[in-house]
Design a protein around this motif. Structure first.
Motif, mmCIF file in Angstrom:
data_model
loop_
_atom_site.group_PDB
_atom_site.id
_atom_site.type_symbol
_atom_site.label_atom_id
_atom_site.label_comp_id
_atom_site.label_asym_id
_atom_site.label_seq_id
_atom_site.Cartn_x
_atom_site.Cartn_y
_atom_site.Cartn_z
ATOM 1 N N TYR A 246 0.866 -1.181 0.000
ATOM 2 C CA TYR A 246 0.000 0.000 0.000
ATOM 3 C C TYR A 246 0.899 1.227 0.000
ATOM 4 O O TYR A 246 1.669 1.437 0.945
ATOM 5 C CB TYR A 246 -0.898 -0.048 1.232
ATOM 6 N N VAL A 247 0.814 2.027 -1.053
ATOM 7 C CA VAL A 247 1.778 3.106 -1.299
ATOM 8 C C VAL A 247 1.081 4.463 -1.227
ATOM 9 O O VAL A 247 0.447 4.909 -2.187
ATOM 10 C CB VAL A 247 2.443 2.930 -2.683
ATOM 11 N N PRO A 248 1.192 5.172 -0.095
ATOM 12 C CA PRO A 248 0.625 6.512 0.000
ATOM 13 C C PRO A 248 1.554 7.533 -0.644
ATOM 14 O O PRO A 248 2.777 7.378 -0.634
ATOM 15 C CB PRO A 248 0.523 6.759 1.511
ATOM 16 N N TYR A 249 0.961 8.583 -1.167
ATOM 17 C CA TYR A 249 1.761 9.679 -1.702
ATOM 18 C C TYR A 249 0.930 10.957 -1.652
ATOM 19 O O TYR A 249 -0.286 10.921 -1.451
ATOM 20 C CB TYR A 249 2.206 9.386 -3.146
ATOM 21 N N GLY A 250 1.606 12.095 -1.843
ATOM 22 C CA GLY A 250 0.889 13.354 -1.925
ATOM 23 C C GLY A 250 1.416 14.395 -0.955
ATOM 24 O O GLY A 250 2.231 14.112 -0.072
ATOM 25 N N SER A 251 0.926 15.610 -1.094
ATOM 26 C CA SER A 251 1.400 16.734 -0.293
ATOM 27 C C SER A 251 0.944 16.654 1.158
ATOM 28 O O SER A 251 1.505 17.333 2.024
ATOM 29 C CB SER A 251 0.910 18.049 -0.909
ATOM 30 N N LYS A 252 -0.057 15.835 1.458
ATOM 31 C CA LYS A 252 -0.575 15.730 2.826
ATOM 32 C C LYS A 252 0.133 14.623 3.606
ATOM 33 O O LYS A 252 -0.455 14.010 4.494
ATOM 34 C CB LYS A 252 -2.086 15.498 2.787
ATOM 35 N N TRP A 253 1.389 14.388 3.305
ATOM 36 C CA TRP A 253 2.129 13.281 3.899
ATOM 37 C C TRP A 253 2.336 13.445 5.406
ATOM 38 O O TRP A 253 2.379 12.447 6.136
ATOM 39 C CB TRP A 253 3.480 13.126 3.206
ATOM 40 N N ALA A 254 2.473 14.683 5.914
ATOM 41 C CA ALA A 254 2.835 14.882 7.321
ATOM 42 C C ALA A 254 1.761 14.341 8.255
ATOM 43 O O ALA A 254 2.064 13.611 9.216
ATOM 44 C CB ALA A 254 3.101 16.361 7.601
ATOM 45 N N GLN A 255 0.505 14.680 8.002
ATOM 46 C CA GLN A 255 -0.556 14.218 8.888
ATOM 47 C C GLN A 255 -0.745 12.709 8.789
ATOM 48 O O GLN A 255 -1.039 12.041 9.789
ATOM 49 C CB GLN A 255 -1.855 14.958 8.581
ATOM 50 N N TYR A 256 -0.570 12.153 7.589
ATOM 51 C CA TYR A 256 -0.653 10.701 7.447
ATOM 52 C C TYR A 256 0.441 10.029 8.256
ATOM 53 O O TYR A 256 0.196 9.077 9.000
ATOM 54 C CB TYR A 256 -0.518 10.296 5.980
ATOM 55 N N PHE A 257 1.671 10.503 8.107
ATOM 56 C CA PHE A 257 2.805 9.904 8.801
ATOM 57 C C PHE A 257 2.601 9.943 10.311
ATOM 58 O O PHE A 257 2.771 8.928 10.996
ATOM 59 C CB PHE A 257 4.090 10.637 8.415
ATOM 60 N N TYR A 258 2.205 11.081 10.830
ATOM 61 C CA TYR A 258 2.013 11.210 12.275
ATOM 62 C C TYR A 258 0.897 10.286 12.763
ATOM 63 O O TYR A 258 1.056 9.561 13.746
ATOM 64 C CB TYR A 258 1.688 12.656 12.632
ATOM 65 N N ARG A 259 -0.222 10.305 12.078
ATOM 66 C CA ARG A 259 -1.354 9.488 12.524
ATOM 67 C C ARG A 259 -1.043 8.006 12.436
ATOM 68 O O ARG A 259 -1.360 7.239 13.341
ATOM 69 C CB ARG A 259 -2.601 9.815 11.699
#
Length: 277
Positions: A246-259
């Motif tokens: 499962y490969v996330p990408y995009g400018s909203k990476w910070a909130q995804y990474f933290y959560r």
């Protein structure tokens, strides 16, 4: 640029970077599920824009002949605006996917969205040429009934334990209860479905899937997050187990990474282990 540590878990900010990551995975015998980060949009334009980017990904996956699919969050393409907006935008993505023969996954969010998500998935999966699947959370007490409904549909299932902090009235809250539910639902999938997607990093559940495969003969794949137990992903692929990252990408990476790191103790340990190795 995505900084070190975070770039273990997020492929890139651009769709091109995510597609290049998929190419590298394919070269190592692993499939990819591309997810544009974003959720809980309350205006039409961001939901429409992300829907169009998913259509672009679908076309590029087909053009480049990648072993890849995409995964969409309902609230990303309009569910918080209205069920009809979500359904319309999902249909727009599936239209393109049918044309290009690409699989579409739909992520599951908190329990208040389950009915609307399942309704849209079942409806789209019934269309000629559509290949659509949905994430189902083992921690929800309703999941047994949901799996029975899906077994009578054309939709695929990715079984996960569940990452949302749900109330005890609707979900199992003890780890042992969730594990027991996952094992029970996993066996049902191997009994009733033609293909099983095991969304888990838990070695015990992955081993159990192998045992169920030997018992029932049902084909299966293991789906894991980018950056989590990477060595295990490649080892499984080397052992001829189908693995999809499962490969996330995009400018909203910070909130995804933290959560993703902080939402559960198990995820924090996985993240720490991934970084240290």
């Amino acid at each position: 640029m995505i900084p070190p540590i975070a770039d273990n878990f997020v492929a890139a900010e651009s769709p091109e970077g995510a597609l290049e990551h998929a190419v590298k995975l394919n070269a190592q015998g692993i499939g990819a599920i591309l997810n544009l980060l974003g959720e809980h949009y309350h205006e039409h334009m961001p939901a429409f824009d992300d829907m169009m980017e998913y259509r672009y990904l679908v076309a590029e996956i087909s053009e480049r002949e990648l072993d890849a699919s995409v995964s969409v969050k309902p609230s990303q393409i309009g569910l918080d605006i209205g069920d009809d907006v979500f359904a319309e935008n999902l249909e727009g993505i599936v239209d393109y996917a049918v044309e290009h023969d690409v699989f579409i996954w739909v992520d599951m969010e908190d329990h208040t969205t389950t009915d609307a998500t399942l309704d849209a998935v079942v409806e789209n999966a019934s269309r000629d040429g559509a290949r659509v699947g949905v994430a189902i959370q083992a921690n929800l007490k309703r999941t047994e009934d949901d799996l029975k409904r899906l077994a009578n549909s054309d939709a695929g299932v990715r079984l996960v334990k569940g990452a949302y902090d749900e109330p005890a009235a609707v979900a199992y809250t003890e780890k042992s209860q969730v594990n027991q539910a996952y094992e029970r639902h996993l066996e049902y999938l191997f009994q009733e479905f033609e293909q099983v997607s095991v969304g888990s990093h838990d070695p015990e559940m992955i081993s159990l899937a192998s045992d169920f495969h030997d018992e029932y003969g049902t084909s299966y794949e293991v789906q894991m997050l980018m950056g989590v137990r990477n060595d295990a992903q490649f080892n499984l692929a080397d052992d001829d187990v189908r693995v999809v990252q499962y490969v996330p990408y995009g400018s909203k990476w910070a909130q995804y990474f933290y959560r993703r790191v902080m939402e559960r103790k198990e995820n924090l340990l996985f993240a720490a282990r991934a970084v240290l190795t």
